[in-house]
Design a protein around this motif. Structure first.
Motif, short mmCIF file in Angstrom:
data_model
loop_
_atom_site.label_atom_id
_atom_site.label_comp_id
_atom_site.label_asym_id
_atom_site.label_seq_id
_atom_site.Cartn_x
_atom_site.Cartn_y
_atom_site.Cartn_z
N HIS A 33 -36.82 -21.49 8.64
CA HIS A 33 -37.54 -21.03 7.70
C HIS A 33 -38.40 -20.24 7.60
CE1 HIS A 33 -40.85 -21.42 4.24
NE2 HIS A 33 -39.56 -21.42 3.37
N ARG A 34 -39.51 -21.49 8.80
CA ARG A 34 -40.34 -20.50 10.07
C ARG A 34 -40.27 -18.93 10.32
NH1 ARG A 34 -42.74 -23.79 14.33
NH2 ARG A 34 -44.65 -22.93 14.29
N THR A 35 -39.36 -18.72 10.52
CA THR A 35 -39.07 -17.18 10.90
C THR A 35 -38.96 -16.38 10.13
OG1 THR A 35 -36.67 -17.33 10.70
CG2 THR A 35 -37.74 -18.51 12.40
N GLY A 36 -39.03 -16.61 8.78
CA GLY A 36 -39.32 -15.74 7.57
C GLY A 36 -38.18 -14.71 7.28
N GLN A 37 -36.93 -15.10 8.58
CA GLN A 37 -35.80 -14.43 8.07
C GLN A 37 -34.28 -14.86 7.48
OE1 GLN A 37 -34.78 -11.04 9.41
NE2 GLN A 37 -37.19 -11.07 10.57
N PRO A 38 -33.86 -14.13 6.51
CA PRO A 38 -32.79 -15.01 5.50
C PRO A 38 -31.53 -15.39 6.66
CG PRO A 38 -32.78 -12.78 5.04
CD PRO A 38 -33.87 -13.03 5.92
N SER A 39 -31.21 -16.58 6.13
CA SER A 39 -29.61 -16.91 6.84
C SER A 39 -28.80 -15.62 7.04
CB SER A 39 -29.05 -18.12 7.26
OG SER A 39 -28.76 -18.36 5.48
N THR A 40 -27.58 -16.05 8.31
CA THR A 40 -26.51 -15.63 8.05
C THR A 40 -25.86 -15.21 6.93
OG1 THR A 40 -26.37 -15.44 10.55
CG2 THR A 40 -24.17 -14.89 9.08
N ARG A 41 -25.43 -16.61 5.68
CA ARG A 41 -25.00 -17.14 4.92
C ARG A 41 -25.76 -16.31 4.23
NH1 ARG A 41 -21.46 -20.68 2.91
NH2 ARG A 41 -21.05 -20.13 0.80
N SER A 42 -27.06 -16.84 3.51
CA SER A 42 -27.68 -15.79 2.37
C SER A 42 -27.71 -14.40 2.63
CB SER A 42 -29.32 -16.12 3.41
OG SER A 42 -29.18 -17.61 2.51
N ARG A 43 -27.79 -13.36 3.72
CA ARG A 43 -27.62 -12.46 3.72
C ARG A 43 -26.04 -11.91 3.39
NH1 ARG A 43 -30.55 -13.27 8.78
NH2 ARG A 43 -28.13 -12.97 10.35
N GLN A 44 -25.12 -12.65 3.80
CA GLN A 44 -23.45 -12.80 3.37
C GLN A 44 -23.04 -12.97 2.34
OE1 GLN A 44 -20.98 -15.38 5.75
NE2 GLN A 44 -21.28 -14.03 7.46
N ASP A 45 -23.92 -13.75 1.71
CA ASP A 45 -23.80 -13.38 -0.01
C ASP A 45 -24.54 -12.88 -0.70
OD1 ASP A 45 -22.37 -16.64 0.86
OD2 ASP A 45 -24.44 -17.71 0.21
N ALA A 46 -25.74 -11.83 -0.35
CA ALA A 46 -26.02 -10.99 -0.86
C ALA A 46 -25.15 -9.76 -0.95
CB ALA A 46 -27.69 -10.63 -0.69
N ASP A 47 -24.72 -9.43 0.80
CA ASP A 47 -23.87 -8.00 0.38
C ASP A 47 -22.60 -8.53 -0.51
OD1 ASP A 47 -25.55 -7.65 2.50
OD2 ASP A 47 -24.11 -7.86 4.17
N LEU A 48 -21.82 -9.72 -0.29
CA LEU A 48 -20.86 -10.47 -1.57
C LEU A 48 -21.17 -10.39 -3.08
CD1 LEU A 48 -17.59 -10.59 -1.39
CD2 LEU A 48 -18.73 -13.15 -2.24
N ALA A 49 -22.13 -10.61 -3.26
CA ALA A 49 -22.56 -10.09 -4.63
C ALA A 49 -22.96 -8.62 -4.96
CB ALA A 49 -24.23 -10.93 -5.24
N ALA A 50 -23.79 -8.08 -4.10
CA ALA A 50 -23.56 -6.52 -4.19
C ALA A 50 -22.13 -6.14 -4.44
CB ALA A 50 -24.84 -6.11 -3.09
N HIS A 51 -21.60 -6.16 -3.62
CA HIS A 51 -20.39 -5.51 -3.78
C HIS A 51 -19.43 -6.29 -5.01
CE1 HIS A 51 -16.47 -3.80 -1.34
NE2 HIS A 51 -15.90 -5.11 -2.11
N VAL A 52 -19.56 -7.52 -5.58
CA VAL A 52 -18.87 -7.44 -6.37
C VAL A 52 -19.45 -6.88 -8.35
CG1 VAL A 52 -18.65 -9.65 -8.35
CG2 VAL A 52 -18.48 -10.10 -6.11
N ILE A 53 -21.01 -6.97 -8.32
CA ILE A 53 -21.47 -5.83 -9.11
C ILE A 53 -20.67 -4.47 -8.89
CG2 ILE A 53 -23.88 -4.67 -9.54
CD1 ILE A 53 -24.73 -7.57 -8.17
N ALA A 54 -20.79 -3.90 -7.94
CA ALA A 54 -20.73 -2.06 -7.63
C ALA A 54 -19.43 -2.56 -8.13
CB ALA A 54 -20.89 -1.99 -6.53
N ILE A 55 -18.10 -2.74 -7.88
CA ILE A 55 -16.81 -3.32 -8.19
C ILE A 55 -16.68 -3.58 -9.76
CG2 ILE A 55 -15.36 -4.50 -8.66
CD1 ILE A 55 -15.56 -4.77 -5.28
#
Length: 68
Positions: free
Chosen positions: A44-66
């Motif tokens: 959390h200190r790094t301020g970077q989203p986790s790999t899982r969070s990035r994957q979830d965001a990408d998937l959510a964007a894909h689902v919304i686009a479809i």
């Protein structure tokens, strides 16, 4: 009288742990008491989203686009 939420419930555990560390407290003990892993605390200190969070965001964007 309003009920106060715990730091764990509100998601504000990391600032509390950081304050403990700054004050010379024990990060391991604070994490154990708040039931969070030390690795999550330091990640959390790094301020970077986790790999899982990035994957979830990408998937959510894909689902919304479809859907659109």
């Amino acid at each position: 009288m309003p009920r106060l939420s715990s730091p764990r419930r509100s998601g504000n555990v990391y600032p509390f742990i950081e304050a403990e560390k700054t004050g010379g407290g024990n990060v391991h003990r604070a994490c154990a008491l708040l039931k969070v892993s030390r690795s999550a605390c330091y990640a959390h200190r790094t301020g970077q989203p986790s790999t899982r969070s990035r994957q979830d965001a990408d998937l959510a964007a894909h689902v919304i686009a479809i859907h659109d």
